[in-house]
Design a protein around this motif. Structure first.
Motif, PDB file in Angstrom:
ATOM      1  N   LEU A 158       0.867  -1.182   0.000  1.00 57.68           N
ATOM      2  CA  LEU A 158       0.000   0.000   0.000  1.00 57.68           C
ATOM      3  C   LEU A 158       0.903   1.231   0.000  1.00 57.68           C
ATOM      4  O   LEU A 158       1.938   1.257   0.660  1.00 57.68           O
ATOM      5  CB  LEU A 158      -0.892   0.014   1.239  1.00 57.68           C
ATOM      6  N   LYS A 159       0.451   2.249  -0.743  1.00 54.66           N
ATOM      7  CA  LYS A 159       1.253   3.469  -0.860  1.00 54.66           C
ATOM      8  C   LYS A 159       0.473   4.668  -0.349  1.00 54.66           C
ATOM      9  O   LYS A 159      -0.747   4.768  -0.543  1.00 54.66           O
ATOM     10  CB  LYS A 159       1.631   3.701  -2.324  1.00 54.66           C
ATOM     11  N   CYS A 160       1.187   5.567   0.299  1.00 57.44           N
ATOM     12  CA  CYS A 160       0.596   6.803   0.802  1.00 57.44           C
ATOM     13  C   CYS A 160       1.527   7.957   0.459  1.00 57.44           C
ATOM     14  O   CYS A 160       2.754   7.845   0.608  1.00 57.44           O
ATOM     15  CB  CYS A 160       0.394   6.716   2.308  1.00 57.44           C
ATOM     16  N   GLU A 161       0.943   9.064   0.009  1.00 56.35           N
ATOM     17  CA  GLU A 161       1.724  10.261  -0.299  1.00 56.35           C
ATOM     18  C   GLU A 161       1.018  11.478   0.286  1.00 56.35           C
ATOM     19  O   GLU A 161      -0.192  11.633   0.122  1.00 56.35           O
ATOM     20  CB  GLU A 161       1.878  10.416  -1.820  1.00 56.35           C
ATOM     21  N   GLN A 162       1.786  12.320   0.986  1.00 58.65           N
ATOM     22  CA  GLN A 162       1.180  13.540   1.525  1.00 58.65           C
ATOM     23  C   GLN A 162       1.811  14.762   0.866  1.00 58.65           C
ATOM     24  O   GLN A 162       3.015  14.820   0.646  1.00 58.65           O
ATOM     25  CB  GLN A 162       1.297  13.576   3.067  1.00 58.65           C
ATOM     26  N   HIS A 163       0.938  15.732   0.565  1.00 59.09           N
ATOM     27  CA  HIS A 163       1.328  16.940  -0.167  1.00 59.09           C
ATOM     28  C   HIS A 163       1.193  18.170   0.725  1.00 59.09           C
ATOM     29  O   HIS A 163       0.927  19.273   0.250  1.00 59.09           O
ATOM     30  CB  HIS A 163       0.438  17.097  -1.396  1.00 59.09           C
ATOM     31  N   LEU A 164       1.337  17.966   2.039  1.00 60.68           N
ATOM     32  CA  LEU A 164       1.066  19.028   3.011  1.00 60.68           C
ATOM     33  C   LEU A 164       2.332  19.552   3.681  1.00 60.68           C
ATOM     34  O   LEU A 164       2.242  20.436   4.544  1.00 60.68           O
ATOM     35  CB  LEU A 164       0.089  18.499   4.078  1.00 60.68           C
ATOM     36  N   GLY A 165       3.480  18.984   3.357  1.00 65.18           N
ATOM     37  CA  GLY A 165       4.716  19.407   4.007  1.00 65.18           C
ATOM     38  C   GLY A 165       4.823  18.996   5.461  1.00 65.18           C
ATOM     39  O   GLY A 165       5.590  19.589   6.222  1.00 65.18           O
ATOM     40  N   HIS A 166       4.067  17.975   5.853  1.00 62.71           N
ATOM     41  CA  HIS A 166       4.087  17.508   7.243  1.00 62.71           C
ATOM     42  C   HIS A 166       5.352  16.700   7.539  1.00 62.71           C
ATOM     43  O   HIS A 166       6.007  16.171   6.626  1.00 62.71           O
ATOM     44  CB  HIS A 166       2.854  16.639   7.527  1.00 62.71           C
ATOM     45  N   ASN A 167       5.673  16.567   8.843  1.00 70.67           N
ATOM     46  CA  ASN A 167       6.891  15.844   9.213  1.00 70.67           C
ATOM     47  C   ASN A 167       6.614  14.504   9.904  1.00 70.67           C
ATOM     48  O   ASN A 167       7.545  13.852  10.398  1.00 70.67           O
ATOM     49  CB  ASN A 167       7.783  16.718  10.114  1.00 70.67           C
ATOM     50  N   ALA A 168       5.365  14.086   9.969  1.00 75.40           N
ATOM     51  CA  ALA A 168       5.041  12.797  10.585  1.00 75.40           C
ATOM     52  C   ALA A 168       3.987  12.086   9.751  1.00 75.40           C
ATOM     53  O   ALA A 168       3.092  12.733   9.182  1.00 75.40           O
ATOM     54  CB  ALA A 168       4.528  12.982  12.012  1.00 75.40           C
ATOM     55  N   MET A 169       4.076  10.753   9.674  1.00 70.15           N
ATOM     56  CA  MET A 169       3.109   9.951   8.926  1.00 70.15           C
ATOM     57  C   MET A 169       2.737   8.723   9.738  1.00 70.15           C
ATOM     58  O   MET A 169       3.523   8.226  10.550  1.00 70.15           O
ATOM     59  CB  MET A 169       3.661   9.546   7.558  1.00 70.15           C
ATOM     60  N   TYR A 170       1.521   8.232   9.516  1.00 69.65           N
ATOM     61  CA  TYR A 170       0.919   7.196  10.362  1.00 69.65           C
ATOM     62  C   TYR A 170       0.200   6.162   9.507  1.00 69.65           C
ATOM     63  O   TYR A 170      -0.376   6.494   8.466  1.00 69.65           O
ATOM     64  CB  TYR A 170      -0.143   7.809  11.294  1.00 69.65           C
ATOM     65  N   ALA A 173      -2.249   8.673   7.525  1.00 70.24           N
ATOM     66  CA  ALA A 173      -2.453  10.047   7.969  1.00 70.24           C
ATOM     67  C   ALA A 173      -1.106  10.747   8.075  1.00 70.24           C
ATOM     68  O   ALA A 173      -0.052  10.101   8.168  1.00 70.24           O
ATOM     69  CB  ALA A 173      -3.158  10.081   9.326  1.00 70.24           C
ATOM     70  N   SER A 174      -1.154  12.080   8.048  1.00 72.93           N
ATOM     71  CA  SER A 174       0.061  12.860   8.279  1.00 72.93           C
ATOM     72  C   SER A 174      -0.270  14.007   9.221  1.00 72.93           C
ATOM     73  O   SER A 174      -1.436  14.371   9.403  1.00 72.93           O
ATOM     74  CB  SER A 174       0.635  13.388   6.964  1.00 72.93           C
ATOM     75  N   SER A 175       0.777  14.564   9.840  1.00 74.65           N
ATOM     76  CA  SER A 175       0.586  15.714  10.711  1.00 74.65           C
ATOM     77  C   SER A 175       1.892  16.472  10.837  1.00 74.65           C
ATOM     78  O   SER A 175       2.963  15.982  10.448  1.00 74.65           O
ATOM     79  CB  SER A 175       0.105  15.281  12.105  1.00 74.65           C
ATOM     80  N   GLN A 176       1.802  17.697  11.349  1.00 73.86           N
ATOM     81  CA  GLN A 176       2.983  18.500  11.609  1.00 73.86           C
ATOM     82  C   GLN A 176       3.215  18.511  13.112  1.00 73.86           C
ATOM     83  O   GLN A 176       2.448  19.136  13.855  1.00 73.86           O
ATOM     84  CB  GLN A 176       2.789  19.927  11.074  1.00 73.86           C
ATOM     85  N   ILE A 177       4.224  17.809  13.552  1.00 74.58           N
ATOM     86  CA  ILE A 177       4.571  17.787  14.971  1.00 74.58           C
ATOM     87  C   ILE A 177       5.510  18.951  15.243  1.00 74.58           C
ATOM     88  O   ILE A 177       6.571  19.062  14.621  1.00 74.58           O
ATOM     89  CB  ILE A 177       5.239  16.458  15.368  1.00 74.58           C
ATOM     90  N   SER A 178       5.104  19.833  16.163  1.00 74.18           N
ATOM     91  CA  SER A 178       5.945  20.977  16.514  1.00 74.18           C
ATOM     92  C   SER A 178       5.950  21.126  18.020  1.00 74.18           C
ATOM     93  O   SER A 178       5.348  20.325  18.734  1.00 74.18           O
ATOM     94  CB  SER A 178       5.405  22.233  15.837  1.00 74.18           C
ATOM     95  N   GLY A 179       6.587  22.164  18.521  1.00 74.97           N
ATOM     96  CA  GLY A 179       6.676  22.336  19.970  1.00 74.97           C
ATOM     97  C   GLY A 179       5.360  22.678  20.624  1.00 74.97           C
ATOM     98  O   GLY A 179       5.179  22.466  21.812  1.00 74.97           O
TER      99      GLY A 179
END
Lengths: 112, 115
Positions: free
Chosen positions: B21-33, B92-98
């Motif tokens: 299975l393939k997943c691609e994110q176009h959001l510039g996020h730094n985490a994927m699930y 899923a993807s997300s941007q993990i920050s402080g």
């Protein structure tokens, strides 16, 4: 243990108001999320609560009581397109890297 | 393309097959699930990658093998699966920050049927 409870199914009438409850017991807490998922589609983010109280966003509002381990999602002026599954999820520890623990979802059917 | 895209949307495989299975994110996020969604069950977290490093592996059987070659792509390699592995697999993807909520953006999922 970690547990998120929400009703399995609910039915409401177009134009009415519906409240979907969620109770949780987790080892830690750093925020509660509500997602909407239409059949065959991606879950989409609706709301985020980390402090007690009500967050309002258009027709949708979400409430949190951390002392009671309780949240609800309130949908006003229901529309047919609101028929979907609503997922409650809790981030289980401090910091925003904690994993999300999901409930099984509440399937809402809106009738004319 | 916007958001998180998953391919294939539907997959039927035998227990002896190997597929991915393939997943691609176009959001510039730094985490994927990777999450597994079975009927009448809560979403189950399988794997988390942060900055291309696996940071969580939720006791998933070794017949599921994730790969994250860069911050935009995530794969789930499947081999010798069982019928009970039939489910919807969500990326899923997300941007993990402080600070901030770290909101997950999901793909539409890959519906897997194991015969």
């Amino acid at each position: 243990g970690q547990n998120i409870d929400q009703p399995t199914e609910m039915t409401a009438t177009e134009g009415a108001i519906v409240q979907i409850n969620c109770t949780y017991q987790t080892s830690g807490f750093n925020g509660l999320f509500w997602y909407q998922q239409h059949a065959g589609e991606a879950p989409t983010f609706l709301s985020y609560n980390v402090l007690d109280g009500l967050e309002e966003k258009g027709r949708f509002s979400s409430f949190l009581s951390r002392s009671k381990g309780y949240s609800y999602l309130l949908l006003k002026e229901l529309q047919m397109k609101d028929s979907a599954s609503y997922l409650c999820a809790v981030r289980d520890r401090s910091g925003n890297t904690g994993k999300l623990i999901f409930g099984q979802g509440t399937t809402l059917q809106v009738k004319p | 393309e916007t958001g998180v895209t998953q391919t294939p949307r539907h997959l039927v495989m035998g227990m002896t097959n190997k597929k991915s299975l393939k997943c691609e994110q176009h959001l510039g996020h730094n985490a994927m699930y990777w999450y597994k969604q079975s009927a009448k069950k809560p979403l189950e977290l399988m794997f988390v990658y942060s900055l291309e490093e696996r940071v969580e592996n939720n006791s998933v059987p070794s017949r599921f093998s994730p790969e994250c070659p860069n911050s935009s792509h995530l794969f789930l390699h499947l081999h010798t699966l069982q019928p009970e592995d039939s489910a919807l697999y969500l990326c899923a993807s997300s941007q993990i920050s402080g600070s901030g909520a770290n909101v997950l953006t999901f793909g539409a999922g890959s519906r897997l049927t194991v015969l």
